[in-house]
Motif scaffolding. Structure first.
Motif, PDB file in Angstrom:
ATOM      1  N   GLU A 129      -2.029   9.016   6.515  1.00 34.13           N
ATOM      2  CA  GLU A 129      -3.363   9.501   5.951  1.00 34.13           C
ATOM      3  C   GLU A 129      -3.283  10.849   4.955  1.00 34.13           C
ATOM      4  OE1 GLU A 129      -5.975   7.633   5.653  1.00 34.13           O
ATOM      5  OE2 GLU A 129      -5.096   6.201   6.844  1.00 34.13           O
ATOM      6  N   ARG A 130      -2.037  11.296   5.057  1.00 28.13           N
ATOM      7  CA  ARG A 130      -1.887  12.909   4.447  1.00 28.13           C
ATOM      8  C   ARG A 130      -1.506  12.551   2.829  1.00 28.13           C
ATOM      9  NH1 ARG A 130       1.298  17.096   7.479  1.00 28.13           N
ATOM     10  NH2 ARG A 130       0.642  18.192   5.729  1.00 28.13           N
ATOM     11  N   GLY A 131      -1.665  13.239   1.969  1.00 27.33           N
ATOM     12  CA  GLY A 131      -1.041  13.186   0.598  1.00 27.33           C
ATOM     13  C   GLY A 131      -1.317  12.182  -0.296  1.00 27.33           C
ATOM     14  N   GLY A 132      -0.622  11.825  -1.189  1.00 28.81           N
ATOM     15  CA  GLY A 132      -0.812  10.966  -2.226  1.00 28.81           C
ATOM     16  C   GLY A 132       0.049  11.139  -3.317  1.00 28.81           C
ATOM     17  N   TYR A 133      -0.519  10.354  -4.531  1.00 28.91           N
ATOM     18  CA  TYR A 133       0.493  10.226  -5.718  1.00 28.91           C
ATOM     19  C   TYR A 133      -0.444  10.617  -7.055  1.00 28.91           C
ATOM     20  CZ  TYR A 133       3.595   7.824  -2.630  1.00 28.91           C
ATOM     21  OH  TYR A 133       4.272   7.547  -1.483  1.00 28.91           O
ATOM     22  N   GLY A 144      -8.727   7.948   2.776  1.00 28.11           N
ATOM     23  CA  GLY A 144      -9.898   7.266   2.137  1.00 28.11           C
ATOM     24  C   GLY A 144      -9.336   6.390   0.820  1.00 28.11           C
ATOM     25  N   ARG A 145      -8.234   6.126   0.722  1.00 32.48           N
ATOM     26  CA  ARG A 145      -7.568   5.151  -0.179  1.00 32.48           C
ATOM     27  C   ARG A 145      -8.200   5.413  -1.765  1.00 32.48           C
ATOM     28  NH1 ARG A 145      -6.357  -0.327   3.342  1.00 32.48           N
ATOM     29  NH2 ARG A 145      -5.168   0.631   4.826  1.00 32.48           N
ATOM     30  N   ARG A 146      -8.287   6.491  -2.222  1.00 34.02           N
ATOM     31  CA  ARG A 146      -9.404   6.925  -3.272  1.00 34.02           C
ATOM     32  C   ARG A 146      -8.534   6.980  -4.611  1.00 34.02           C
ATOM     33  NH1 ARG A 146     -11.722  11.585  -5.543  1.00 34.02           N
ATOM     34  NH2 ARG A 146     -13.982  11.138  -6.122  1.00 34.02           N
ATOM     35  N   LEU A 147      -8.711   6.316  -5.487  1.00 37.53           N
ATOM     36  CA  LEU A 147      -8.033   6.374  -6.851  1.00 37.53           C
ATOM     37  C   LEU A 147      -9.132   6.878  -7.812  1.00 37.53           C
ATOM     38  CD1 LEU A 147      -5.603   5.775  -8.645  1.00 37.53           C
ATOM     39  CD2 LEU A 147      -6.621   3.398  -9.108  1.00 37.53           C
ATOM     40  N   THR A 148      -8.559   7.912  -8.564  1.00 36.82           N
ATOM     41  CA  THR A 148      -9.519   8.437  -9.710  1.00 36.82           C
ATOM     42  C   THR A 148      -8.821   8.421 -10.913  1.00 36.82           C
ATOM     43  OG1 THR A 148      -8.695  10.717  -8.917  1.00 36.82           O
ATOM     44  CG2 THR A 148     -10.799   9.755  -8.347  1.00 36.82           C
ATOM     45  N   THR A 158      -9.749  -3.103  -4.174  1.00 40.37           N
ATOM     46  CA  THR A 158      -9.430  -3.839  -3.063  1.00 40.37           C
ATOM     47  C   THR A 158      -8.251  -3.490  -2.033  1.00 40.37           C
ATOM     48  OG1 THR A 158      -8.158  -5.529  -4.041  1.00 40.37           O
ATOM     49  CG2 THR A 158     -10.471  -5.654  -4.363  1.00 40.37           C
ATOM     50  N   LYS A 159      -8.323  -3.885  -0.917  1.00 39.71           N
ATOM     51  CA  LYS A 159      -7.299  -3.637  -0.036  1.00 39.71           C
ATOM     52  C   LYS A 159      -5.921  -4.265  -0.700  1.00 39.71           C
ATOM     53  CE  LYS A 159      -9.711  -3.753   4.333  1.00 39.71           C
ATOM     54  NZ  LYS A 159      -9.703  -4.661   5.808  1.00 39.71           N
ATOM     55  N   SER A 160      -5.912  -5.415  -1.204  1.00 42.77           N
ATOM     56  CA  SER A 160      -4.653  -5.883  -1.689  1.00 42.77           C
ATOM     57  C   SER A 160      -4.426  -5.094  -2.929  1.00 42.77           C
ATOM     58  CB  SER A 160      -4.668  -7.271  -2.089  1.00 42.77           C
ATOM     59  OG  SER A 160      -5.859  -7.457  -3.181  1.00 42.77           O
ATOM     60  N   GLU A 161      -5.155  -4.803  -3.722  1.00 42.74           N
ATOM     61  CA  GLU A 161      -4.849  -3.791  -5.023  1.00 42.74           C
ATOM     62  C   GLU A 161      -4.324  -2.535  -4.508  1.00 42.74           C
ATOM     63  OE1 GLU A 161      -8.228  -5.706  -7.880  1.00 42.74           O
ATOM     64  OE2 GLU A 161      -8.783  -3.685  -6.861  1.00 42.74           O
ATOM     65  N   TYR A 162      -5.062  -1.947  -3.336  1.00 44.09           N
ATOM     66  CA  TYR A 162      -4.423  -0.735  -3.111  1.00 44.09           C
ATOM     67  C   TYR A 162      -2.935  -0.694  -2.479  1.00 44.09           C
ATOM     68  CZ  TYR A 162      -3.586   3.327   0.207  1.00 44.09           C
ATOM     69  OH  TYR A 162      -3.136   4.564   0.810  1.00 44.09           O
ATOM     70  N   ALA A 163      -2.663  -1.868  -1.774  1.00 46.82           N
ATOM     71  CA  ALA A 163      -1.470  -2.199  -1.300  1.00 46.82           C
ATOM     72  C   ALA A 163      -0.333  -2.303  -2.306  1.00 46.82           C
ATOM     73  CB  ALA A 163      -1.277  -3.240  -0.140  1.00 46.82           C
ATOM     74  N   LEU A 164      -0.636  -2.942  -3.351  1.00 47.90           N
ATOM     75  CA  LEU A 164       0.068  -3.232  -4.431  1.00 47.90           C
ATOM     76  C   LEU A 164       0.597  -1.948  -5.143  1.00 47.90           C
ATOM     77  CD1 LEU A 164       1.739  -5.158  -6.197  1.00 47.90           C
ATOM     78  CD2 LEU A 164      -0.472  -5.562  -7.583  1.00 47.90           C
ATOM     79  N   LEU A 165      -0.661  -1.187  -5.429  1.00 50.79           N
ATOM     80  CA  LEU A 165      -0.242  -0.009  -6.209  1.00 50.79           C
ATOM     81  C   LEU A 165       0.412   0.992  -5.463  1.00 50.79           C
ATOM     82  CD1 LEU A 165      -0.851   2.019  -8.498  1.00 50.79           C
ATOM     83  CD2 LEU A 165      -3.182   2.606  -7.432  1.00 50.79           C
TER      84      LEU A 165
END
Length: 234
Positions: A129-133, A144-148, A158-165
């Motif tokens: 749950e830490r960090g990001g890209y 939070g699986r948050r994309l901006t 969606t869950k699958s879009e998040y996993a793919l990204l």
């Protein structure tokens, strides 16, 4: 490493080659010997032939996967056996190779699967749950699986879009096969290979200024997809 094949010549050929690469293996012809070996110790990887005489390799794959996450590469006998390859991947195989194959290709696939397993092990040890890209002005926060987007506006995934990204962001500027992405995005038991193309299309519609001429997620014809921007982890 454990090789499961009912052809003694193939077992001997693979064993000799891998031992020359300082990768000792154990070879077995079928279910009984396989279960005996698994009862002693879990191998680092299994290469499993799906054509084992009277035995069904897919059944063996299902049995192994029901009790172990050991990496598995399946071998199929003909390049047109697409159904076996797809079902094998759906049952939890990590990769496949078709006969006849070159030993150098098999070695490369074994090393790639072991490398992915090690990367996954390291990632699991971190706080997921830490960090990001960051890439091209976009930001993906694991919490939070948050994309901006570049304007700071949230873009729902969606869950699958998040996993793919996430799979793309963890391996930027590298060609990822459909099989690799299939493993990374598996959510339902009825997902099939072509659905990866559909998921990529949907993700492109959210990321690309012009999805019909993608510049972020590019297609490598016959190989898979590559996430082209530079990615910064934080």
């Amino acid at each position: 490493m454990l090789i499961v094949d009912d052809d003694p010549a193939i077992r001997k050929m693979i064993a000799r080659y891998f031992e020359e690469q300082d990768m000792p293996v154990v070879t077995v012809p079928g279910r009984q010997e396989l279960n005996q070996q698994l009862g002693r110790a879990e191998p680092c990887l299994i290469v499993l032939d799906l054509r084992l005489g009277q035995e069904d390799g897919l059944d063996l794959l299902r049995e192994i996967r029901a009790k172990s996450d050991v990496p598995i590469i399946i071998m199929t006998g003909h390049r047109r056996d697409e159904v076996d390859r797809v079902v094998g991947l759906e049952l939890g195989a990590d990769d496949y190779i078709t006969k006849p194959f070159g030993l150098r290709e098999l070695l490369a696939r074994v090393r790639a699967v072991l490398r992915r397993q090690e990367l996954g092990r390291v990632a699991r040890q971190r706080d997921p749950e830490r960090g990001g890209y960051r890439f091209n002005g976009w930001v993906l926060e694991r919490r939070g699986r948050r994309l901006t987007d570049s304007a700071g506006e949230p873009v729902p995934l969606t869950k699958s879009e998040y996993a793919l990204l996430l799979a793309f962001l963890e391996a930027p500027q590298r060609t990822l096969s459909r099989e690799h992405l299939l493993q990374a995005t598996r959510i339902h038991e009825d997902i099939f290979d072509r659905s990866i193309d559909v998921q990529v299309l949907r993700l492109r519609r959210k990321l690309e200024p012009n999805p019909s001429a993608p510049q972020i997620i590019k297609t490598e014809r016959g190989l898979g997809y590559v996430f082209s921007p530079a990615v910064e982890a934080f």
